[in-house]
Design an enzyme around this catalytic site. Sequence first.
Site, PDB file in Angstrom:
ATOM      1  N   LYS A   8      11.009  -3.490  -4.656  1.00 57.47           N
ATOM      2  CA  LYS A   8      10.882  -2.047  -4.407  1.00 57.47           C
ATOM      3  C   LYS A   8      11.924  -1.584  -3.394  1.00 57.47           C
ATOM      4  O   LYS A   8      12.509  -0.504  -3.523  1.00 57.47           O
ATOM      5  CB  LYS A   8       9.466  -1.736  -3.916  1.00 57.47           C
ATOM      6  CG  LYS A   8       8.397  -2.005  -4.981  1.00 57.47           C
ATOM      7  CD  LYS A   8       6.986  -2.025  -4.377  1.00 57.47           C
ATOM      8  CE  LYS A   8       5.928  -2.227  -5.443  1.00 57.47           C
ATOM      9  NZ  LYS A   8       4.597  -2.472  -4.835  1.00 57.47           N
ATOM     10  N   GLU A  23      -4.101 -11.115  -7.046  1.00 60.58           N
ATOM     11  CA  GLU A  23      -4.206 -11.875  -8.282  1.00 60.58           C
ATOM     12  C   GLU A  23      -4.572 -13.319  -7.997  1.00 60.58           C
ATOM     13  O   GLU A  23      -4.485 -13.774  -6.859  1.00 60.58           O
ATOM     14  CB  GLU A  23      -2.878 -11.789  -9.041  1.00 60.58           C
ATOM     15  CG  GLU A  23      -2.534 -10.367  -9.452  1.00 60.58           C
ATOM     16  CD  GLU A  23      -1.163 -10.268 -10.098  1.00 60.58           C
ATOM     17  OE1 GLU A  23      -0.651 -11.302 -10.562  1.00 60.58           O
ATOM     18  OE2 GLU A  23      -0.604  -9.152 -10.116  1.00 60.58           O
ATOM     19  N   GLY A  26     -10.395  -7.819  -6.330  1.00 58.26           N
ATOM     20  CA  GLY A  26      -9.393  -7.471  -7.337  1.00 58.26           C
ATOM     21  C   GLY A  26      -8.124  -6.892  -6.747  1.00 58.26           C
ATOM     22  O   GLY A  26      -7.292  -6.341  -7.471  1.00 58.26           O
TER      23      GLY A  26
END
Lengths: 419, 419
Positions: free
Chosen positions: A197, A182, A179
């Site tokens: 970012k 994706e 997890g």
Amino acid sequence: MRVAILGVGTVGASVANILQKNAGIISARAGEKIEPVVGVVRDLSRDRGVSIPLTDDLQSVLDRDDIDVYVELMGGVDSAFAAVSKVLKKGKSVVTANKAMLAYHRYALEKLAKDSSFGFEASVGGGIPIIKALKEGLSANHIKKIVGILNGTSNYILTQMMDTNADFHEALKKAQDLGYAEADPTFDIEGQDAAHKLLVLSSIAYGTHGNPEDILIKGITKISSEDIFFAKDFEYVIKLLAIAKVNGDKAELRVHPALIDKDNILAKVGGVMNGISVFGDALGESMYYGPGAGGDATASAVIADLIDITRGNKNPMLGYNSPVNALKLLPISDIRTKYYLRVKVEDRVGVLAKITNVMSENSISIDSFLQKPRNKEEKYTTLFFTTHTCKESDVKRVMDILERTEFVVNRPFMIRIES
Amino acid sequence: MRVAILGVGTVGASVANILQKNAGIISARAGEKIEPVVGVVRDLSRDRGVSIPLTDDLQSVLDRDDIDVYVELMGGVDSAFAAVSKVLKKGKSVVTANKAMLAYHRYALEKLAKDSSFGFEASVGGGIPIIKALKEGLSANHIKKIVGILNGTSNYILTQMMDTNADFHEALKKAQDLGYAEADPTFDIEGQDAAHKLLVLSSIAYGTHGNPEDILIKGITKISSEDIFFAKDFEYVIKLLAIAKVNGDKAELRVHPALIDKDNILAKVGGVMNGISVFGDALGESMYYGPGAGGDATASAVIADLIDITRGNKNPMLGYNSPVNALKLLPISDIRTKYYLRVKVEDRVGVLAKITNVMSENSISIDSFLQKPRNKEEKYTTLFFTTHTCKESDVKRVMDILERTEFVVNRPFMIRIES
């Protein structure tokens, strides 16, 4: 303070639940109660694990007069920007984790937020208070350089490749199973997320304008086991770095995998963790480490922004030291650094001489060289070079020439070296 | 904003000079000019390398009406406390780097500062914005644990011992030659300095009262090359740690050398650098790294406090979340952790059996054991044990018993293990 949460996914649910679970300390620290009063979701049928009322009518929530702060966690660029703009124009405050929206609309948002508060700590480094460190903790400093590991997915994959010798696809598969990546990981592994970012951080430090399309962005998908082999042998670690630095009167921004010394503190930032080194002219290097993603970690930053708003802490949003040192972007072609080159060749006499000639003719001076021991089965051998600081355009030209040379197999592969 | 600097040593000179050198960005960020107008020194004959007027008349400066903020860098406890108290009572704001004063008078200072601002970012971790991170960045979190490398001198010495196999005295000598340790290094190497800083951090996180005398403080002077040998063999690193953690309804505070896993991010904090890991219930672990001392680095934190004051950012000073979770100190005798034991013995039959019996009889269970290979010249051999979590009082009793056992040479030596 009454809060509406736009988008109740993992982070939104954590914000609602932590505001309730830690209500005691939060009101003690904020000086007032911070109450999540409504959450907006697209699909009301899914259980979100929250006790606050939910609605799928975004507009009605944006129109409410009893909301003090909107927490925007919808994601996406334009729909989020539209929603946030609407409430900012009404003088409401906003807290967001949406770096994509900031990458494209941060200065427009700054204008709209003039009469209210706009918090975005959660947009970079998850729960790490890096925005606060840049704006407030290091406010005495000229920021000379920011070097960040800003994408946990890529960092997990590269850490796996270094630690277990897994190849890229095995490592990606493992990240997806856990997890950490994706189903479509493009955005993370191609460097886009880190670039968004970086634009946020460089806007604070340098007041830089520009969109992701304007900066150098390379992903990690072409890193091979041979690159890992070389990195280990020469005591480097490979990281996906987001770099913003002062270069003359310009700001040099780039996102790409890089070889860094194994003793660099950023080399110790492993797995899904994030780490950001900031170099100030007074402080020198300081580094900020923590979980760069995850519901509760990101909610920690969102709620810190909410508490700052209750405290009335008003700090400028972006490029807050301009016009003193608002910097224009350095053209990508002007970037100069050190490089690592991997060249696959037919193993015959004179090959090395020919390659080194091509390099010197194109003003690239070699810093180190390694020929990987070839086991008999292999038809080809791989040569590894590192260069002294040189122009990226010269390196590209050498790669073009070598690609057209008959004894060279495939296009040579390049990784930048950050020291 | 007009600033008086009380104490113009390395840090004070840096504060004055950076306020002038970086005046452009500092006023842009502060929204007003921050002007150092006077410095107070004991000895006017010494050159301080500053251009601000200097005086040796402290009282006259404390009595001036044209000073807005006093920067206290005098050091010492009572004289500094007297000076700071005097100006706080007049409603003036204060910024200090004086952890010793805070270790003894922080709550008295908090009362006196009710109507003004009191900044102390520079008192812990030099220029690292750790106080801001605790008060603001992590304000959504219950702080579960703080683990800090807070003394650069000790960290340099221990790093030298690990990296170069130098013994303690060689490493200390080198630290002194490089100016990293004072002629009388007691305060740093015996853990006092780290303890003062820990009390500041734990007061913010837990509202803990108490003085250095009330907490467990052990220095690094008895760490031997054999301990380094064991640490390397078992993949530990030895660090002087300052630990504050929630233990039931109490706060457990301790300063002592500790064995930590070599993969712990704090194990990478080398040389004179500081690093502080903070564990929050929402964020998880975040770590803050940077220079813990030095004139410019510490001045960076002092000036950040000054800028916060101009911005009118008012944040509570200490234990700001009490009464919600103001915690009393855990009695030292109740501390439970894992231990490493070094026992020097005569190399004869049955010794190991006797020692392990003593341990089990005192409810200490052994986690690992190593007997150092003995070269022929040596008359004695050294045994190394690590234990599972147990009570410190039981370990002390075992050390007492072993010390009285005829085949044991000297008192066994113990280091705590922090995992």
